[in-house]
Design a protein around this motif. Structure first.
Motif, short mmCIF file in Angstrom:
data_model
loop_
_atom_site.label_atom_id
_atom_site.label_comp_id
_atom_site.label_asym_id
_atom_site.label_seq_id
_atom_site.Cartn_x
_atom_site.Cartn_y
_atom_site.Cartn_z
N THR A 107 6.09 38.67 22.55
CA THR A 107 7.04 38.16 23.53
C THR A 107 6.58 38.48 24.96
OG1 THR A 107 8.39 40.17 23.39
CG2 THR A 107 8.96 38.35 21.92
N GLN A 108 7.25 37.87 25.92
CA GLN A 108 6.87 37.93 27.32
C GLN A 108 6.87 39.36 27.85
OE1 GLN A 108 9.35 35.52 29.82
NE2 GLN A 108 7.75 35.22 31.34
N ASN A 109 5.84 39.68 28.63
CA ASN A 109 5.69 40.96 29.34
C ASN A 109 5.38 42.15 28.44
OD1 ASN A 109 6.25 39.71 31.85
ND2 ASN A 109 8.46 39.92 31.48
N LYS A 110 5.25 41.97 27.15
CA LYS A 110 4.90 43.07 26.28
C LYS A 110 3.38 43.23 26.23
CE LYS A 110 9.15 43.77 25.68
NZ LYS A 110 9.79 44.86 26.45
N VAL A 111 2.92 44.47 26.23
CA VAL A 111 1.48 44.78 26.22
C VAL A 111 1.12 45.23 24.81
CG1 VAL A 111 -0.35 46.18 27.23
CG2 VAL A 111 1.59 45.47 28.65
N VAL A 112 0.28 44.45 24.14
CA VAL A 112 -0.01 44.66 22.72
C VAL A 112 -1.52 44.70 22.52
CG1 VAL A 112 0.15 43.65 20.41
CG2 VAL A 112 2.14 43.61 21.93
N THR A 113 -1.98 45.65 21.69
CA THR A 113 -3.36 45.67 21.23
C THR A 113 -3.35 45.59 19.71
OG1 THR A 113 -4.18 46.99 23.08
CG2 THR A 113 -5.49 47.01 21.08
N LEU A 114 -4.13 44.67 19.17
CA LEU A 114 -4.35 44.55 17.73
C LEU A 114 -5.81 44.89 17.46
CD1 LEU A 114 -2.48 41.18 17.04
CD2 LEU A 114 -1.55 43.50 16.94
N ALA A 115 -6.05 45.86 16.59
CA ALA A 115 -7.41 46.31 16.32
C ALA A 115 -7.64 46.44 14.82
CB ALA A 115 -7.66 47.66 17.00
N ASN A 116 -8.84 46.03 14.39
CA ASN A 116 -9.25 46.20 12.99
C ASN A 116 -8.27 45.55 12.02
OD1 ASN A 116 -11.60 47.99 13.60
ND2 ASN A 116 -9.99 49.35 14.32
N LEU A 117 -7.91 44.32 12.33
CA LEU A 117 -6.98 43.55 11.51
C LEU A 117 -7.59 42.22 11.12
CD1 LEU A 117 -3.63 44.00 13.51
CD2 LEU A 117 -4.38 45.32 11.52
N THR A 118 -7.10 41.64 10.02
CA THR A 118 -7.35 40.24 9.66
C THR A 118 -6.01 39.51 9.72
OG1 THR A 118 -9.26 40.73 8.25
CG2 THR A 118 -8.10 38.65 7.86
N ILE A 119 -5.99 38.42 10.48
CA ILE A 119 -4.79 37.58 10.63
C ILE A 119 -5.07 36.28 9.89
CG2 ILE A 119 -3.23 36.49 12.28
CD1 ILE A 119 -3.40 39.56 12.56
N THR A 120 -4.34 36.02 8.82
CA THR A 120 -4.73 34.89 7.98
C THR A 120 -3.54 34.18 7.34
OG1 THR A 120 -6.27 34.23 6.21
CG2 THR A 120 -5.01 36.26 5.85
N LYS A 121 -3.80 32.94 6.94
CA LYS A 121 -2.89 32.07 6.20
C LYS A 121 -1.59 31.79 6.94
CE LYS A 121 -5.75 31.59 2.78
NZ LYS A 121 -5.54 32.18 1.45
N GLY A 122 -1.67 31.81 8.30
CA GLY A 122 -0.54 31.31 9.05
C GLY A 122 -0.47 29.80 8.91
N TYR A 123 0.74 29.26 8.86
CA TYR A 123 0.89 27.81 8.69
C TYR A 123 2.17 27.35 9.36
CZ TYR A 123 1.43 23.27 6.39
OH TYR A 123 1.59 21.92 6.14
N LEU A 124 2.05 26.35 10.21
CA LEU A 124 3.20 25.73 10.86
C LEU A 124 3.14 24.23 10.62
CD1 LEU A 124 3.23 27.56 14.32
CD2 LEU A 124 4.63 28.08 12.31
#
Length: 411
Positions: A107-124
């Motif tokens: 969401t807006q203005n949030k500071v996020v770090t994603l590390a050492n992850l797999t992001i998969t099988k999203g579907y819209l």
């Protein structure tokens, strides 16, 4: 007739990078995920709910056995409405939406770090009726409204589908003409990631692979950027776009973007039947500013109406036809058979017919790369006293003498 932007502002390459400075964060409070389930005690969702909304310096790690490091998202996307770092550790963690939802939204203005992850099988998926523009969809893997850093992240097999409106199928030329001056940030796109206007995205040491969109009109099979973005030491591979009117098989940019020490390869745009799909590797337009440096653009493909594919002469397409025009700059970059009218040449690029590169493979480092072969015209052909100290793999470049052109240094 499309023409290159005049060489009127040589400082734009540095400016594009400077505009995308990320805020520093210190991670103070540690939370540990102990369950691979999608709900209940010790799960990622439950821990995210426990973190105070306005707090800073939160880090989430995982204490899970090797056989339980895949989290299946059975209740929809992960909503990150708090500033947080999520780190899968050396063994990594997979977030799998199982083809039922987006994977992550920031969401807006949030500071996020994603590390050492797999992001998969999203579907819209969205059906847009002929008489109703309907609800547009963005970012099947990740939708970012905040400030997001991806470090050692694999984003793969995420797909966005929007059924084509009958009127657009029958009148694509009218639809394309109507886009002049239109904000592409309101069109479907970003199979892997969508970075919205006002958002900031830094991708490093990461790979986007086999993400795609199939839409009536949209942009960005792999990445859709309408905000500020850096892609650094990363690979954008095998992403695709299929549309009646579409832009960017790998990356589509209408914001500010800098691509450094990266490989853009084997991405794809399908044939629209009317010739309105542009930029199999990269698209830049509608006021977008794009700098590409110390990178390799290779073997991005365009499909034809017979189902065949061939190397696209528009692997990087800078759009000066729609208003406002895009601006693109290349420096120390490999693009075989390049069309010079699509960018300003800042020097030390290889634009010839055969760069003599090896296959796309593991040459060390966290991502796949093309390594120059012996006798390659890229070797020692870069700038004297090279100011880029490492290559895409994190290997040293020549601190003295001339470095190599492209994403990989062979010395």
């Amino acid at each position: 007739m499309r023409a290159a932007i005049p060489r009127s502002n040589h400082t734009m390459l540095a400016t594009a990078i400077a505009l995308i400075t990320l805020p520093a964060m210190s991670w103070a409070k540690l939370y540990t995920v102990t369950s691979p389930n999608d709900a209940g005690q010790g799960t990622l969702r439950t821990i995210l709910q426990q973190i105070p909304t306005e707090s800073q310096g939160n880090e989430i790690i995982f204490n899970l056995p090797d056989h339980s490091r895949v989290i299946h998202l059975t209740s929809g996307e992960i909503l990150l409405n708090k500033s947080v770092r999520i780190d899968g550790g050396k063994q990594g963690i997979t977030l799998n939406a199982n083809g039922k939802s987006r994977v992550i939204q920031i969401t807006q203005n949030k500071v996020v770090t994603l590390a050492n992850l797999t992001i998969t099988k999203g579907y819209l998926h969205n059906y847009i009726a002929d008489s109703d523009m309907g609800k547009t969809v963005f970012g099947a893997g990740i939708l970012n409204y905040g400030v997001l850093t991806l470090d050692h992240v694999l984003i793969k097999d995420n797909w966005l589908i929007a059924d084509m409106r009958p009127n657009l199928k029958s009148a694509p030329r009218k639809a394309a003409a109507a886009l002049d001056g239109f904000n592409l940030g309101n069109l479907e796109g970003g199979g892997g990631i969508c970075n919205k206007p006002g958002a900031t995205l830094h991708i490093m040491n990461s790979t986007l692979n086999n993400n795609g969109i199939a839409v009536a009109s949209g942009f960005g099979g792999g990445v859709q950027n309408a905000g500020n973005m850096i892609i650094q030491n990363s690979a954008i591979l095998d992403n695709s776009l299929s549309a009646a009117v579409g832009w960017g098989g790998g990356i589509a940019n209408v914001g500010q973007a800098a691509i450094i020490n990266s490989t853009i390869a084997q991405n794809y745009v399908g044939s629209s039947g009317w010739g309105f799909n542009y930029g199999s590797g990269l698209y830049n337009g509608f006021g977008g500013k794009l700098s590409v440096s110390y990178s390799t653009i290779k073997h991005n493909l365009r499909g034809d109406e017979m189902g065949n594919s061939h190397v696209d002469w528009q692997q990087l397409f800078n759009d000066t036809e729609h208003s406002p025009a895009g601006q693109a700059w290349l420096n120390h970059t490999v693009w075989e058979h390049a069309d010079r009218k699509f960018f300003v040449d800042l020097g030390n690029n290889y634009l010839g017919s055969d760069a003599k590169l090896g296959p796309l493979t593991d040459n060390g480092g966290p991502t796949l790369t093309f390594q120059p072969l012996p006798g390659s015209p890229l070797i020692d052909a870069g700038k004297t006293n090279c100011t880029m100290f490492v290559d895409q793999r994190g290997m040293p470049r020549s601190p003295k003498g001339r470095c190599d052109i492209g994403a990989v240094e062979v010395k």
